[in-house]
Design an enzyme around this catalytic site. Sequence first.
Site, short mmCIF file in Angstrom:
data_model
loop_
_atom_site.label_atom_id
_atom_site.label_comp_id
_atom_site.label_asym_id
_atom_site.label_seq_id
_atom_site.Cartn_x
_atom_site.Cartn_y
_atom_site.Cartn_z
N ARG A 292 0.85 -1.19 0.00
CA ARG A 292 0.00 0.00 0.00
C ARG A 292 0.89 1.25 0.00
O ARG A 292 2.10 1.14 0.15
CB ARG A 292 -0.84 0.02 1.29
CG ARG A 292 0.06 0.06 2.52
CD ARG A 292 -0.69 0.27 3.81
NE ARG A 292 0.21 0.53 4.91
CZ ARG A 292 0.84 -0.36 5.66
NH1 ARG A 292 0.66 -1.66 5.41
NH2 ARG A 292 1.64 -0.02 6.64
N ARG A 338 4.44 12.09 13.82
CA ARG A 338 3.00 11.79 13.80
C ARG A 338 2.33 12.45 15.01
O ARG A 338 2.71 12.17 16.15
CB ARG A 338 2.76 10.29 13.85
CG ARG A 338 3.23 9.59 12.60
CD ARG A 338 2.61 8.21 12.53
NE ARG A 338 3.29 7.39 11.56
CZ ARG A 338 2.88 6.17 11.21
NH1 ARG A 338 1.80 5.65 11.78
NH2 ARG A 338 3.54 5.48 10.31
#
Length: 447
Positions: A292, A338
Amino acid sequence: MFQRILIANRGEVALRVIRAARELGIETVCIYSTADRDAPYLALADEAICIGPATASDSYLNIASIIAAAEIANIDAIHPGYGFLAENPDFADVCRSCEIAFIGPSPEAMGMLGNKVACKQLAKKNKVPVFPGSDGPVENEEEAVKLAKTIGYPIIIKAVAGGGGRGMRVANNEASLRTGFHNAQLEAEAAFKNNTVFIEKFLERARHIEVQVIGDSHGNAIHFFERDCSTQRRHQKLIEEAPAPGIDASKRDQLCKAACRMLKAASYCGAATVEFLMDRKQNFGLLEVNTRIQVEHPVSEMITGVDLVKLQILVASGEPIPLKQRDVKLRGHAMECRINAEDPDRDFAPQPGRLTRFDVPGGRGVRVDTHCVAGYSIPPNYDSMIAKLITHGEDREACLAVMRRALDEFHIEPIATTIPLHRQLVRNSKFVKGGVSIHFLERLLKQ
Ligand code: MV4
């Protein structure tokens, strides 16, 4: 080229795909659950279709509902983003049956690379380094014990269908191998409905190094250099950077060429990440292949100047990659923090709720990928990542300086986030030195 695509995802990655499609002149259709009905990014899509309730299994994971929306919306292709159905070969297969292009690999390539034993066998056949271990599944405890005697401890037991550390056990001796073997099987059965496990030599004090690659339907595969994703907690990455600190040009070349060989061997079309573990002597071995686009793809975009999501769409439509390997140049250093709606002081407890303040940093060398704005309510149903702060500099030191000042400009209220932890990490002497292992963050948090 596609005229109209459906985005089978939510949040920051849905917005990332909307933006790439728009720049390519492609219309977008977003699906959403009732929990996301007020999300601001939906207004940027050409059409938005509610496909079900908040629970992911009834909406973002519901293949029948997504395909129904796709039929109504008359789209040519589906982009799955990351997570949810992105690595589900059944979903890619249903898309094929419905004559919808899947913006990702074939169900066959996905199925093979998603099976850790098949993936490892493909690697061996193509001279991609792997760790010594069982050549296939290990049937029983006795077989595991016998093999461990030849490999030597420590040993790691892994689920063939595994990912994210589930169905995994480390054993330092025969007794722990015997109990670990059964526990790994049970956990693998519960998590993946597949109790098959294999064993390999456990690499200690390793770093997690991964290579960004893309393949097309014409047999080409090129890489976008490596990322170091060692700064993680419980298999959740907190910081990623590119290139990996301290890796010399010849080692980089070995890693990147090995990753390209994997894609070519799998006749792979789409974006992928080939994950490796590397020890302090820079010996490396394959971990797994992610089929992905990953959360941390922007760091590779920042050091190469290439839009990887646009490339994904391009190769899915049958176009060859419009670049040669020599056109992909490594420029400077990039890092991603993040930003999660989690409280690091309360064991990373999720922090859903309405944001009263959301002030994002900007300026030279700063990129913020987020779907949030002031007034947005973070639903409690999904992943806690609310933003990615990515910075670029001419070298690691410059990149870190931009990151420090950007983190200081980032203000989110009233919820707790990982921002204060990041501010600490980018000033931590071991982190600043570079090349920390996968155990660094967890050890730091225990102190
Ligand atoms: C390993 C390993 C050491 N030696 N394999 C963890 C999840 C899955 N992706 C594979 N994992 C590991 N495989 C060998 N032979 C250590 C880990 C591992 C790990 C890997 C990457 C990032 C974080 C990790 C945390 C704990 C263990």
